[in-house]
Scaffold this motif. Structure first.
Motif, PDB file in Angstrom:
ATOM      1  N   ILE A  84       0.858  -1.181   0.000  1.00  0.00           N
ATOM      2  CA  ILE A  84       0.000   0.000   0.000  1.00  0.00           C
ATOM      3  C   ILE A  84       0.901   1.239   0.000  1.00  0.00           C
ATOM      4  CG2 ILE A  84      -1.739   1.306   1.312  1.00  0.00           C
ATOM      5  CD1 ILE A  84      -2.739  -1.381   0.133  1.00  0.00           C
ATOM      6  N   PRO A  85       0.702   2.162  -0.942  1.00  0.00           N
ATOM      7  CA  PRO A  85       1.501   3.388  -0.928  1.00  0.00           C
ATOM      8  C   PRO A  85       0.989   4.354   0.142  1.00  0.00           C
ATOM      9  CG  PRO A  85      -0.024   3.422  -2.775  1.00  0.00           C
ATOM     10  CD  PRO A  85      -0.184   2.087  -2.101  1.00  0.00           C
ATOM     11  N   ALA A  86       1.921   4.936   0.868  1.00  0.00           N
ATOM     12  CA  ALA A  86       1.591   5.965   1.858  1.00  0.00           C
ATOM     13  C   ALA A  86       2.315   7.233   1.431  1.00  0.00           C
ATOM     14  CB  ALA A  86       2.000   5.539   3.262  1.00  0.00           C
ATOM     15  N   THR A  87       1.739   7.928   0.477  1.00  0.00           N
ATOM     16  CA  THR A  87       2.334   9.164  -0.016  1.00  0.00           C
ATOM     17  C   THR A  87       2.133  10.234   1.044  1.00  0.00           C
ATOM     18  OG1 THR A  87       1.808   8.476  -2.266  1.00  0.00           O
ATOM     19  CG2 THR A  87       2.363  10.795  -1.936  1.00  0.00           C
ATOM     20  N   MET A  88       3.224  10.860   1.467  1.00  0.00           N
ATOM     21  CA  MET A  88       3.191  11.831   2.563  1.00  0.00           C
ATOM     22  C   MET A  88       3.090  13.253   2.014  1.00  0.00           C
ATOM     23  SD  MET A  88       3.784   9.763   5.161  1.00  0.00           S
ATOM     24  CE  MET A  88       4.509   8.163   5.454  1.00  0.00           C
ATOM     25  N   GLY A  89       2.447  14.112   2.752  1.00  0.00           N
ATOM     26  CA  GLY A  89       2.362  15.512   2.369  1.00  0.00           C
ATOM     27  C   GLY A  89       1.811  16.338   3.514  1.00  0.00           C
ATOM     28  N   ILE A  90       1.786  17.640   3.306  1.00  0.00           N
ATOM     29  CA  ILE A  90       1.192  18.574   4.265  1.00  0.00           C
ATOM     30  C   ILE A  90       0.124  19.337   3.498  1.00  0.00           C
ATOM     31  CG2 ILE A  90       1.596  20.503   5.845  1.00  0.00           C
ATOM     32  CD1 ILE A  90       3.395  18.313   6.683  1.00  0.00           C
ATOM     33  N   ILE A  91      -1.098  19.335   4.005  1.00  0.00           N
ATOM     34  CA  ILE A  91      -2.177  20.081   3.358  1.00  0.00           C
ATOM     35  C   ILE A  91      -2.903  20.889   4.423  1.00  0.00           C
ATOM     36  CG2 ILE A  91      -4.345  19.942   2.070  1.00  0.00           C
ATOM     37  CD1 ILE A  91      -3.198  17.600   0.572  1.00  0.00           C
ATOM     38  N   LYS A  96      -0.257  14.540   6.387  1.00  0.00           N
ATOM     39  CA  LYS A  96      -1.024  13.502   5.709  1.00  0.00           C
ATOM     40  C   LYS A  96      -0.147  12.275   5.525  1.00  0.00           C
ATOM     41  CE  LYS A  96      -4.655  16.123   4.953  1.00  0.00           C
ATOM     42  NZ  LYS A  96      -6.016  15.805   5.310  1.00  0.00           N
ATOM     43  N   ILE A  97      -0.539  11.178   6.147  1.00  0.00           N
ATOM     44  CA  ILE A  97       0.156   9.909   5.975  1.00  0.00           C
ATOM     45  C   ILE A  97      -0.725   9.086   5.053  1.00  0.00           C
ATOM     46  CG2 ILE A  97       1.045   7.852   7.137  1.00  0.00           C
ATOM     47  CD1 ILE A  97       1.555   9.627   9.601  1.00  0.00           C
ATOM     48  N   GLY A  98      -0.424   9.187   3.767  1.00  0.00           N
ATOM     49  CA  GLY A  98      -1.285   8.615   2.730  1.00  0.00           C
ATOM     50  C   GLY A  98      -2.212   9.703   2.227  1.00  0.00           C
ATOM     51  N   LEU A  99      -2.204   9.912   0.933  1.00  0.00           N
ATOM     52  CA  LEU A  99      -3.023  10.976   0.340  1.00  0.00           C
ATOM     53  C   LEU A  99      -4.204  10.400  -0.431  1.00  0.00           C
ATOM     54  CD1 LEU A  99      -0.229  13.284  -1.131  1.00  0.00           C
ATOM     55  CD2 LEU A  99      -1.574  13.695   0.925  1.00  0.00           C
ATOM     56  N   HIS A 100      -5.341  11.071  -0.330  1.00  0.00           N
ATOM     57  CA  HIS A 100      -6.481  10.764  -1.195  1.00  0.00           C
ATOM     58  C   HIS A 100      -6.128  11.299  -2.590  1.00  0.00           C
ATOM     59  CE1 HIS A 100      -9.274   9.488   1.953  1.00  0.00           C
ATOM     60  NE2 HIS A 100      -8.737  10.436   2.701  1.00  0.00           N
ATOM     61  N   PRO A 101      -6.726  10.763  -3.648  1.00  0.00           N
ATOM     62  CA  PRO A 101      -6.399  11.228  -5.007  1.00  0.00           C
ATOM     63  C   PRO A 101      -6.535  12.745  -5.177  1.00  0.00           C
ATOM     64  CG  PRO A 101      -7.675   9.212  -5.140  1.00  0.00           C
ATOM     65  CD  PRO A 101      -7.656   9.615  -3.678  1.00  0.00           C
ATOM     66  N   HIS A 102      -7.587  13.349  -4.616  1.00  0.00           N
ATOM     67  CA  HIS A 102      -7.752  14.803  -4.780  1.00  0.00           C
ATOM     68  C   HIS A 102      -6.663  15.580  -4.038  1.00  0.00           C
ATOM     69  CE1 HIS A 102      -9.920  14.286  -0.938  1.00  0.00           C
ATOM     70  NE2 HIS A 102      -9.628  15.565  -0.724  1.00  0.00           N
ATOM     71  N   GLU A 103      -6.121  15.019  -2.958  1.00  0.00           N
ATOM     72  CA  GLU A 103      -5.036  15.688  -2.231  1.00  0.00           C
ATOM     73  C   GLU A 103      -3.739  15.641  -3.034  1.00  0.00           C
ATOM     74  OE1 GLU A 103      -6.443  14.945   2.374  1.00  0.00           O
ATOM     75  OE2 GLU A 103      -5.404  13.308   1.327  1.00  0.00           O
TER      76      GLU A 103
END
Length: 161
Positions: A84-91, A96-103
């Motif tokens: 499972i990919p857990a793409t990280m980011g700040i929104i 965000k630990i795991g992003l939804h497609p819209h994020e």
């Protein structure tokens, strides 16, 4: 008492993974601005493989639309290998630990989202306090992965972290 607590843990969970889960859970209970994608949360709970991915390459490393295409392709490769990919980011100042497609699309939209910052360890506090959007560097991604109990990190470049 500590031995009793350790013996009574869920089967298959090591002390180290319990610490990671408890540190994330404790941070969330204390109101830390952290959101874990439900798919990532489920995978971690089931001890399924999870791969942490950074987003600086999306926000600052590639032109649009190549950045989004690459991020989706890397997530697809991770999935094709059974993880499972857990793409990280700040929104909006939230980790965000795991992003939804819209994020992911939001972070990749560098033409309209021009105030996105590159978030390394030193930038994390200001990015959260100022409620900024940001792409995570390898160092920040590794911090978030460790907090969540994710043991594999891979960025979106062929060289890796």
């Amino acid at each position: 008492m500590l031995r009793h607590v350790c013996r009574s843990r869920a089967p298959g969970l090591s002390r180290r993974s319990l610490r990671a889960i408890s540190s994330l859970s404790e941070a969330q209970r204390n109101g830390a601005p952290i959101d874990v994608h439900p798919e990532v949360q489920e995978a971690l709970a089931n001890r399924s493989p999870v791969v942490a991915l950074e987003t600086t390459i999306v926000t600052h490393g590639m032109p649009q639309p190549t950045n989004l295409e690459t991020a989706r392709a890397v997530e697809g490769i991770v999935r094709s290998q059974g993880a499972i990919p857990a793409t990280m980011g700040i929104i909006g100042g939230r980790i965000k630990i795991g992003l939804h497609p819209h994020e992911l699309e939001h972070l990749a939209d560098i033409q309209h989202n021009t105030r996105t910052v590159k978030v390394s360890r030193r930038d994390l506090g200001p990015a959260i306090a100022l409620k900024r959007d940001g792409g995570t560097t390898c160092s920040t991604t590794l911090m978030f992965a460790a907090m969540a109990g994710i043991k594999v990190c891979r960025d979106c470049t062929p060289l890796g972290c």
